[in-house]
Write a protein that holds these residues in place. Sequence first.
Motif, PDB file in Angstrom:
ATOM      1  N   HIS A  60      -4.260  -2.716   0.618  1.00  0.00           N
ATOM      2  CA  HIS A  60      -3.079  -3.045  -0.179  1.00  0.00           C
ATOM      3  C   HIS A  60      -3.528  -3.861  -1.390  1.00  0.00           C
ATOM      4  O   HIS A  60      -4.291  -4.817  -1.259  1.00  0.00           O
ATOM      5  N   ALA A  61      -3.074  -3.468  -2.557  1.00  0.00           N
ATOM      6  CA  ALA A  61      -3.490  -4.129  -3.787  1.00  0.00           C
ATOM      7  C   ALA A  61      -2.864  -5.524  -3.895  1.00  0.00           C
ATOM      8  O   ALA A  61      -1.721  -5.742  -3.487  1.00  0.00           O
ATOM      9  N   ILE A 101     -12.140   3.388  -1.993  1.00  0.00           N
ATOM     10  CA  ILE A 101     -11.266   2.785  -2.990  1.00  0.00           C
ATOM     11  C   ILE A 101     -11.730   3.234  -4.372  1.00  0.00           C
ATOM     12  O   ILE A 101     -12.904   3.152  -4.701  1.00  0.00           O
ATOM     13  N   GLY A 152      -8.919   1.154  -9.171  1.00  0.00           N
ATOM     14  CA  GLY A 152      -7.906   0.499  -8.350  1.00  0.00           C
ATOM     15  C   GLY A 152      -6.625   1.281  -8.209  1.00  0.00           C
ATOM     16  O   GLY A 152      -5.690   0.819  -7.551  1.00  0.00           O
ATOM     17  N   LEU A 170      -6.000   3.666  -3.248  1.00  0.00           N
ATOM     18  CA  LEU A 170      -6.589   2.848  -2.207  1.00  0.00           C
ATOM     19  C   LEU A 170      -6.630   3.629  -0.899  1.00  0.00           C
ATOM     20  O   LEU A 170      -5.735   4.430  -0.610  1.00  0.00           O
TER      21      LEU A 170
END
Length: 219
Positions: free
Chosen positions: A15-16, A3, A7, A10
């Motif tokens: 999954h953000a 990661i 951010g 990914l």
Amino acid sequence: MAIAENGARLAPGFHALAAGDLAAVVTALEMREAPASLRRLVPEQDVPLQLVRWKAPDLAKYRLLFRRVGARWLWWSRLALDDAALGAIIHDPQVHVFAVADRAGVEVGMLELDFRKAGEAEIAFFGLIPGATGKGFGKWLMRRALQMAWGDKDVTRVWVHTCTLDGPQALPFYMGQGFVPYARFVEVFPDPRGANARGERLLGEEAPQVPLLEAGAAA
């Protein structure tokens, strides 16, 4: 692939989530016929509890019991409803709300059965306060729930759902009572312990096992 620190990228499978949000894996389970055990006469368990039907429940009383039973597991959905929306559900004659009371009349759990969809009964809420768990009362309560659900001659399906925020024993318990998983999905929602757009918090510092990461929190 790791990661990225910013951010932006990914690894596959990640999954953000927005700051202040939670994610849970939800498992939906169903039962297509009444368990054979319901048709057998079995000795009545010596359980010091009773079910008390709340017809047209007082909203404040309902919210209090809902929170006492579910705050540990971050039950929040009914707490987010205003009086009109909540009343429209729990005052519907096809929604049956029960308090689980001990011999002194103190509420120690709740059961809610939803018959609003023709041919189906949903066990919408089912639980006991922390001090009443681990004593075998859950099986008694589920038997009562299934007796009432299948007691409706038009019901051909009873279903329930649980998620990874519930106690780890919840899913095995439901499966052990005869429910079969049929769907899994991810639910994302604002953490009810965090401030919403109006600055309100639906829950306080409950569920310490789930970290609260609000927007703007220090790393």
